[in-house]
Enzyme design. Structure first.
Site, PDB file in Angstrom:
ATOM      1  N   LYS A  45       0.807  -1.215   0.000  1.00  0.00           N
ATOM      2  CA  LYS A  45       0.000   0.000   0.000  1.00  0.00           C
ATOM      3  C   LYS A  45       0.840   1.267   0.000  1.00  0.00           C
ATOM      4  O   LYS A  45       0.492   2.285   0.594  1.00  0.00           O
ATOM      5  CB  LYS A  45      -0.971   0.010   1.198  1.00  0.00           C
ATOM      6  CG  LYS A  45      -1.783  -1.272   1.355  1.00  0.00           C
ATOM      7  CD  LYS A  45      -2.463  -1.693   0.052  1.00  0.00           C
ATOM      8  CE  LYS A  45      -3.544  -0.729  -0.397  1.00  0.00           C
ATOM      9  NZ  LYS A  45      -4.201  -1.180  -1.659  1.00  0.00           N
ATOM     10  N   HIS A 100       7.590  -7.303  -2.342  1.00  0.00           N
ATOM     11  CA  HIS A 100       7.372  -6.701  -1.025  1.00  0.00           C
ATOM     12  C   HIS A 100       8.387  -7.239  -0.014  1.00  0.00           C
ATOM     13  O   HIS A 100       8.289  -6.922   1.178  1.00  0.00           O
ATOM     14  CB  HIS A 100       5.965  -7.031  -0.508  1.00  0.00           C
ATOM     15  CG  HIS A 100       4.859  -6.305  -1.212  1.00  0.00           C
ATOM     16  ND1 HIS A 100       4.958  -4.998  -1.642  1.00  0.00           N
ATOM     17  CD2 HIS A 100       3.599  -6.709  -1.542  1.00  0.00           C
ATOM     18  CE1 HIS A 100       3.810  -4.627  -2.204  1.00  0.00           C
ATOM     19  NE2 HIS A 100       2.983  -5.649  -2.163  1.00  0.00           N
ATOM     20  N   ARG A 122       6.015   5.518   1.327  1.00  0.00           N
ATOM     21  CA  ARG A 122       4.854   6.388   1.551  1.00  0.00           C
ATOM     22  C   ARG A 122       4.749   6.718   3.031  1.00  0.00           C
ATOM     23  O   ARG A 122       5.160   5.921   3.887  1.00  0.00           O
ATOM     24  CB  ARG A 122       3.591   5.670   1.072  1.00  0.00           C
ATOM     25  CG  ARG A 122       2.314   6.482   1.127  1.00  0.00           C
ATOM     26  CD  ARG A 122       1.123   5.611   0.700  1.00  0.00           C
ATOM     27  NE  ARG A 122      -0.108   6.375   0.576  1.00  0.00           N
ATOM     28  CZ  ARG A 122      -1.296   5.838   0.313  1.00  0.00           C
ATOM     29  NH1 ARG A 122      -1.399   4.523   0.160  1.00  0.00           N
ATOM     30  NH2 ARG A 122      -2.377   6.604   0.211  1.00  0.00           N
ATOM     31  N   SER A 130      -4.554   2.804   4.593  1.00  0.00           N
ATOM     32  CA  SER A 130      -4.828   2.093   3.346  1.00  0.00           C
ATOM     33  C   SER A 130      -4.765   0.581   3.555  1.00  0.00           C
ATOM     34  O   SER A 130      -5.605  -0.176   3.038  1.00  0.00           O
ATOM     35  CB  SER A 130      -3.824   2.517   2.271  1.00  0.00           C
ATOM     36  OG  SER A 130      -4.088   1.884   1.045  1.00  0.00           O
ATOM     37  N   TYR A 186       5.937   8.327  -2.533  1.00  0.00           N
ATOM     38  CA  TYR A 186       4.558   8.367  -3.023  1.00  0.00           C
ATOM     39  C   TYR A 186       4.075   9.818  -3.106  1.00  0.00           C
ATOM     40  O   TYR A 186       3.418  10.219  -4.069  1.00  0.00           O
ATOM     41  CB  TYR A 186       3.680   7.572  -2.070  1.00  0.00           C
ATOM     42  CG  TYR A 186       2.226   7.448  -2.474  1.00  0.00           C
ATOM     43  CD1 TYR A 186       1.762   6.303  -3.112  1.00  0.00           C
ATOM     44  CD2 TYR A 186       1.301   8.454  -2.188  1.00  0.00           C
ATOM     45  CE1 TYR A 186       0.421   6.167  -3.470  1.00  0.00           C
ATOM     46  CE2 TYR A 186      -0.038   8.330  -2.540  1.00  0.00           C
ATOM     47  CZ  TYR A 186      -0.461   7.192  -3.177  1.00  0.00           C
ATOM     48  OH  TYR A 186      -1.781   7.067  -3.531  1.00  0.00           O
ATOM     49  N   PHE A 222      -4.329   8.789 -11.298  1.00  0.00           N
ATOM     50  CA  PHE A 222      -5.110   7.928 -10.399  1.00  0.00           C
ATOM     51  C   PHE A 222      -6.467   7.594 -11.003  1.00  0.00           C
ATOM     52  O   PHE A 222      -6.915   6.443 -10.958  1.00  0.00           O
ATOM     53  CB  PHE A 222      -5.287   8.599  -9.039  1.00  0.00           C
ATOM     54  CG  PHE A 222      -5.993   7.728  -8.038  1.00  0.00           C
ATOM     55  CD1 PHE A 222      -5.317   6.738  -7.354  1.00  0.00           C
ATOM     56  CD2 PHE A 222      -7.357   7.885  -7.803  1.00  0.00           C
ATOM     57  CE1 PHE A 222      -5.969   5.916  -6.437  1.00  0.00           C
ATOM     58  CE2 PHE A 222      -8.014   7.066  -6.892  1.00  0.00           C
ATOM     59  CZ  PHE A 222      -7.323   6.088  -6.210  1.00  0.00           C
ATOM     60  N   MET A 225      -6.137   4.976 -13.780  1.00  0.00           N
ATOM     61  CA  MET A 225      -5.855   3.648 -13.239  1.00  0.00           C
ATOM     62  C   MET A 225      -7.068   3.071 -12.517  1.00  0.00           C
ATOM     63  O   MET A 225      -7.326   1.871 -12.593  1.00  0.00           O
ATOM     64  CB  MET A 225      -4.659   3.713 -12.283  1.00  0.00           C
ATOM     65  CG  MET A 225      -3.334   4.029 -12.953  1.00  0.00           C
ATOM     66  SD  MET A 225      -1.930   3.825 -11.835  1.00  0.00           S
ATOM     67  CE  MET A 225      -2.268   5.093 -10.616  1.00  0.00           C
ATOM     68  N   GLY A 252      -6.199   7.092  -2.796  1.00  0.00           N
ATOM     69  CA  GLY A 252      -4.884   7.411  -3.328  1.00  0.00           C
ATOM     70  C   GLY A 252      -4.340   8.752  -2.902  1.00  0.00           C
ATOM     71  O   GLY A 252      -3.285   9.177  -3.364  1.00  0.00           O
TER      72      GLY A 252
END
Length: 287
Positions: A45, A100, A122, A130, A186, A222, A225, A252
């Site tokens: 996330k 990850h 982020r 998130s 981010y 965003f 997507m 987002g």
């Protein structure tokens, strides 16, 4: 492969058994990288999907055809997930690989490689919010309980994929060990998408014309997507990811944590952040 209620533990970190096995995790830890590989590394996330889309569009000179016809998990498979070997065997040309995994797990495999590594981080408060909402709609992750309970687990690093602090510090603290390493936040992508596209294109040594850059910016916005079924995970069966309980691409935005955290939770988070990040030069703009 369902295994929705299964959990795999690898290097003392929990992974959802739905997509991970001991074999797949060992495969990743011992993977033979190629010098032409581009590796996207993130904590969950943190902008993973966004970077997959950016790289796809940069390498295709802004042409959205591939991004709108092939799922992102096929274009840029997760190295540690069981289906990855099959995808990579069928791939041609430079590979985009997503992971990850924490630094200490993957570093030995990357040590002698010239692969390009892009690390996206982020604000961890936004990550926590998130990630909490993602748990509520992803049936391969455990019930998160209340946000307060989830936040406590997040700060302790006992959630799936481990500690955010260890993940970020591990990768950014060893950036000098890689021949080609790009760190991008981010928040930077949100505030200056065009500049971020230019930064990535320079790093990948794939220059874009003005028109190509505009097209790439359009299709990795965003909203674009969010409406792209190759990105928004609506192709995934409901029993695995229930979009009636929430959207994979929810907001987002940056700073959305302010709509979720209490003042006390924010103060506790800041104290943990200050203690855990005291030996890191990375600033995430939360203090």
């Amino acid at each position: 492969m369902a295994r929705l209620d299964d959990t795999e533990t690898f290097h003392n970190i929990k992974f959802p058994g739905h997509m991970h096995t001991q074999d797949s995790l060992n495969y990743a830890a011992n993977f033979k990288f190629q010098d032409t590989d581009t590796v996207i590394v993130t904590y969950p996330k943190s902008g993973t999907t966004w970077m997959q889309e950016i790289i796809t569009l940069v390498l295709n000179k802004g042409d959205p055809a591939l991004a709108r016809s092939q799922p992102n998990w096929s274009r840029a498979p997760w190295l540690e997930q069981y289906y990855c070997p099959q995808i990579l065997q069928a791939s041609t040309g430079p590979r985009i690989i997503t992971t990850h995994l924490p630094y200490h797990v993957l570093a030995p495999a990357l040590r002698d490689s010239k692969a390009k590594v892009i690390y996206v981080a982020r604000n961890p408060k936004d990550v926590a919010v998130s990630y909490y909402h993602f748990h509520k709609m992803a049936n391969f992750l455990p019930d998160p309980g209340t946000f307060s309970e989830f936040l406590s687990d997040f700060l302790k690093g006992t959630v799936h994929y481990g500690s955010w602090f260890d993940h970020v510090k591990g990768w950014t603290g060893h950036a000098q060990n890689f021949q080609k390493f790009l760190y991008i936040a981010y928040e930077e992508m949100w505030q200056d998408l065009r500049g971020s596209l230019e930064k990535v294109s320079r790093f990948l040594q794939c220059s874009l014309t003005e028109e190509e850059l505009k097209s790439a910016q359009k299709y990795c916005s965003f909203n674009s997507m969010k409406d792209n079924i190759m990105v928004n995970y609506t192709l995934i069966p409901r029993e695995i990811m229930d979009h009636s309980k929430g959207k994979f691409m929810r907001k987002g935005k940056i700073g959305d944590w302010k709509n979720m955290f209490t003042e006390e939770q924010s103060d506790v988070f800041d104290a943990v952040y200050s203690a855990r990040m005291a030996d890191s030069s990375l600033l995430m703009g939360i203090l």
